[in-house]
Design an enzyme around this catalytic site. Sequence first.
Site, PDB file in Angstrom:
ATOM      1  CD  GLU A  81      -3.603  -1.217   2.132  1.00 27.14           C
ATOM      2  OE1 GLU A  81      -4.177  -0.077   1.047  1.00 27.14           O
ATOM      3  OE2 GLU A  81      -3.186  -1.036   3.117  1.00 27.14           O
ATOM      4  CG  HIS A 102      -5.376  -1.628   9.357  1.00 28.09           C
ATOM      5  ND1 HIS A 102      -3.747  -2.029   9.588  1.00 28.09           N
ATOM      6  CD2 HIS A 102      -5.755  -1.480   8.055  1.00 28.09           C
ATOM      7  CE1 HIS A 102      -3.596  -1.626   8.092  1.00 28.09           C
ATOM      8  NE2 HIS A 102      -3.606  -1.586   7.186  1.00 28.09           N
TER       9      HIS A 102
END
Length: 274
Positions: A81, A102
């Site tokens: 990412e 997250h």
Amino acid sequence: MISANITSLLATYIDALHILHHHGVLDGYGHLSVRHPDNPPTFFMMRQVAPALVSGLDDIGEYRVSDAEPVHPDTPAAPIERFIHSELLKRYSDVNVVLHGHPNELIACSIAPEARLKPVIHMAPFLGSNVPIFDIAALYQPSDTQDFLVRNQRLGAALAAEFGGSSDSPYPPHNLVLMASHGFAAVARDIKLATYMGVYAVANARVQSQALQLQQVAGMGHAPRAAGDDIVYLDERQIRDSWETEIRTVEKPWGFWVREVRVDPLYVNELGRE
């Protein structure tokens, strides 16, 4: 051989990763990047290593802002990412740091839009009055891997646009964007400020969730309440004034947080000064 200036920057970078892990903003996944101050078309970012285990130069790669590819072709295991970071750094010239994680508290907010994340504590005015939610599922093409990861420039550019402003805005109107069923991305001008925002975004989400739970308990036996009804949020003036105060006091918690991780044997910072 890297300069003393870059060594100091990366020492701070490693401390930030350890602090963000210690405070539950990052876990075994997630990442942080910082624009190269002497070569702005590139940025530094951890390789495919858990944030808590980044300890020195061997764990950090240098990547191009233009396409997120490694500056040095033999760089091992570039993060999937990295396009989150390259596209935000590309779109906003005054953004120097990008954070992605997250934490459960922010994932919960990303999938409960009727209870939008808003600042309820004075340490989180950077959230603003309306935190956007980026829904990657709406952008999928048939050939895409639909695993919620920002795997390419197209998806990274769409996420960057969610921060708002025009394509030539030097800095976006939003500091943080939730990513539906995934987590969040945040931007800042420096590492310490990005760390502060990560820690207090999670703290704010936790307090907001607790307040909503208390609200529901208090409402038992009464008429149903609308989500967010009676919760006290910071208003626009409080957001502005609180941010002007907090942005000047980041060094205070930073010094404590660094000491906290420096004495914990889990975290090793080979570049840090004693």
